[in-house]
Design a protein around this motif. Structure first.
Motif, short mmCIF file in Angstrom:
data_model
loop_
_atom_site.label_atom_id
_atom_site.label_comp_id
_atom_site.label_asym_id
_atom_site.label_seq_id
_atom_site.Cartn_x
_atom_site.Cartn_y
_atom_site.Cartn_z
N ASN A 1 14.35 -21.54 11.43
CA ASN A 1 14.75 -21.11 10.04
C ASN A 1 14.73 -19.61 10.06
O ASN A 1 14.10 -18.95 11.21
CB ASN A 1 14.24 -21.66 8.88
CG ASN A 1 12.64 -21.23 8.94
OD1 ASN A 1 12.33 -20.13 8.34
ND2 ASN A 1 11.74 -22.21 9.59
N LYS A 2 15.39 -19.01 9.27
CA LYS A 2 15.40 -17.53 8.87
C LYS A 2 15.64 -17.18 7.48
O LYS A 2 16.72 -17.46 7.07
CB LYS A 2 16.45 -16.66 9.95
CG LYS A 2 16.29 -15.26 9.75
CD LYS A 2 17.17 -14.37 10.89
CE LYS A 2 17.15 -12.91 10.75
NZ LYS A 2 15.74 -12.47 10.70
N LEU A 3 14.84 -16.22 6.96
CA LEU A 3 15.12 -15.93 5.32
C LEU A 3 15.85 -14.63 5.91
O LEU A 3 15.70 -13.72 6.65
CB LEU A 3 13.85 -15.56 4.93
CG LEU A 3 13.97 -14.47 3.78
CD1 LEU A 3 14.46 -15.40 2.62
CD2 LEU A 3 12.52 -13.93 3.11
N TYR B 1 9.55 -24.75 7.82
CA TYR B 1 9.68 -24.11 6.31
C TYR B 1 9.27 -25.09 5.21
O TYR B 1 8.81 -24.57 4.41
CB TYR B 1 11.09 -23.46 6.44
CG TYR B 1 11.18 -22.40 5.23
CD1 TYR B 1 10.66 -21.16 5.25
CD2 TYR B 1 11.66 -23.17 4.29
CE1 TYR B 1 10.71 -20.42 3.99
CE2 TYR B 1 12.03 -22.46 2.63
CZ TYR B 1 11.42 -20.97 3.03
OH TYR B 1 11.48 -20.24 1.80
N ASP C 1 18.66 -14.09 -2.07
CA ASP C 1 18.03 -14.17 -0.85
C ASP C 1 18.20 -15.65 -0.52
O ASP C 1 18.42 -16.57 -1.36
CB ASP C 1 16.51 -14.07 -0.71
CG ASP C 1 16.13 -12.38 -1.04
OD1 ASP C 1 16.95 -11.76 -0.92
OD2 ASP C 1 14.86 -12.10 -1.40
N ALA D 1 18.30 -22.77 7.43
CA ALA D 1 17.53 -23.98 7.89
C ALA D 1 18.40 -24.96 9.11
O ALA D 1 19.30 -25.49 8.34
CB ALA D 1 16.53 -24.73 6.93
N PRO E 1 15.10 -20.17 -1.22
CA PRO E 1 13.92 -19.76 -0.56
C PRO E 1 12.71 -20.77 -1.11
O PRO E 1 12.07 -21.10 -0.32
CB PRO E 1 13.71 -18.51 -0.49
CG PRO E 1 15.16 -17.93 -0.78
CD PRO E 1 15.83 -18.85 -1.40
N VAL F 1 17.80 -18.91 2.64
CA VAL F 1 17.06 -19.47 4.24
C VAL F 1 18.18 -19.96 4.78
O VAL F 1 18.81 -21.01 4.09
CB VAL F 1 15.89 -20.19 3.89
CG1 VAL F 1 15.39 -20.82 5.24
CG2 VAL F 1 14.85 -19.19 3.36
N SER G 1 5.57 -20.93 9.72
CA SER G 1 6.80 -20.97 8.97
C SER G 1 8.01 -21.74 9.61
O SER G 1 8.92 -21.63 9.01
CB SER G 1 7.18 -19.40 8.55
OG SER G 1 6.23 -18.93 7.50
#
Length: 281
Positions: free
Chosen positions: A276-278, A151, A259, A263, A247, A261, A148
Motif C-alpha cells: 500500500n501507499k498513502l 494497512y 488524501d 491498497a 485512509p 491510499v 504499515s
C-alpha cells in the motif's frame, strides 16, 4: 534475554516490571523475522524500558486452504536477531497455551473489515483482533508496534483499541522495502526468481498512480483499472484486489477529493503479497 512459553510466566514477569515503574513495549509477530520486524523491535527498545516480542503463528487468522502449516518458521534465527536488537523477552506460546480446551471467545471488528483482505479472508481479522487482545491482556504493554504494510490490520487494531478503551498506545511504523522496492514479507521466501520480477509490479504501480495524479487524473476507477492492467501484464501475477480507499474509513472511492491510499493484494505463484501507499493530495 528470557524466552517464556506460558501466559502465567509472562504475566508474573511483567507485573514485577510494572511495580518498579518500568515502561513495557510489545511487538507482536508470527516469527521468521526480517528487517521490517526488526525496525519495530528497535523502535520499541528505544522508546521503552523493556521490550517483549511475541513469536506465535496464530492459527485463528488462517482460513481453510491457507498456508498455516507451510508458514515459514525459524525460531533459532529469530532469537539471535532479537538478542542482537536488544529485546528483553520472547513470548513463544503453543497454540494450546493461547487457545486451551473450551476456548470459545472471539473479538470482532465490523465495518472496516468488510473490504480489502476481509473479503477474501473472512476469518482473518477476527483471528487478528482476538490474538492481539489476548496479547495486550497478557503483556499489558504501554506501547505496541505494528508495521504499515498490513494497512488494514493496523486500522483494525486502532479501531479495536479505541472502541474497547484499551490503554495501550498503538504505534504504526513505515513499510521497510528490499533494495528493489519489494515490501519485506515473510512470504517473499515463496517467490521463485522469475516470480520476483513480477512481484515488483506492486511497488512499481505506485509510480504509475503518482504520474496519473500529477497529470490531473481524479477518477479513482481509472487509477484502479490502470494498475490492474499493469499488474496483470506480468507473468504469474493475479490480482486479488486493487483499491483506492479513504485512509481511515477504508471505503472504496470513486473520485479523489483528498488524501488516498492505494491498497493491493496480488497472488504470485504460492505467495499472496500485499502492499500500500498513502498519496497526499
Amino acid at each position: 534475554m528470557k524466552i517464556l512459553n506460558t501466559v502465567n510466566d509472562v504475566k508474573t514477569a511483567i507485573k514485577e516490571l510494572q511495580k518498579a515503574g518500568r515502561k513495557v513495549g510489545l511487538v507482536p509477530t508470527m516469527g521468521f523475522l526480517h528487517a521490517g520486524h526488526m525496525s519495530l523491535v528497535k523502535k520499541s527498545v528505544a522508546d521503552n524500558d523493556f521490550t517483549v516480542v511475541s513469536v506465535f503463528v496464530n492459527p485463528t487468522q488462517f482460513g481453510p486452504n491457507e498456508d498455516l502449516e507451510a508458514y515459514p518458521r525459524d525460531f533459532e534465527n529469530d532469537t539471535k536477531l532479537l538478542t542482537d536488537a536488544g529485546a528483553d523477552l520472547i513470548f513463544s506460546p503453543s497454540p494450546e497455551e493461547m487457545y486451551p480446551e473450551g476456548f470459545s471467545t472471539k473479538v470482532s471488528v465490523s465495518g472496516i473489515t468488510n473490504a480489502l483482505c476481509g473479503l477474501s479472508r473472512p476469518v482473518h481479522f477476527d483471528g487478528v483482533a482476538t490474538v492481539v487482545t489476548k496479547l495486550f491482556n497478557i503483556v499489558n504493554p504501554d506501547r505496541a508496534y505494528f508495521g504499515s504494510k498490513d494497512y488494514q490490520q493496523l486500522q483494525v487494531i486502532r479501531r479495536m483499541v479505541k472502541d474497547l478503551n484499551m490503554s495501550v498506545e498503538v504505534i504504526g511504523m513505515p513499510i521497510i522495502r528490499e533494495s528493489d522496492g519489494l515490501a519485506m514479507s515473510s512470504r517473499n521466501i515463496y517467490l521463485k526468481p522469475e516470480e520476483r520480477t513480477s512481484a515488483l509490479s506492486l511497488s512499481k504501480s505506485f509510480g504509475l498512480i503518482q504520474k496519473l495524479l500529477d497529470n490531473g487524473e481524479r477518477d479513482a476507477r481509472v487509477l484502479r483499472q490502470k494498475v490492474v492492467d499493469y499488474i496483470n501484464s506480468h507473468s504469474s501475477a493475479h490480482v486479488d484486489y486493487v483499491e483506492i480507499i479513504h485512509p481511515e474509513k477504508l471505503n472504496s472511492l470513486e473520485t479523489v477529493n483528498g488524501d488516498i491510499v492505494a491498497a493491493l493484494a496480488v497472488k504470485i505463484g504460492r505467495a499472496r503479497l500485499i502492499d500500500n501507499k498513502l498519496f497526499k493530495i
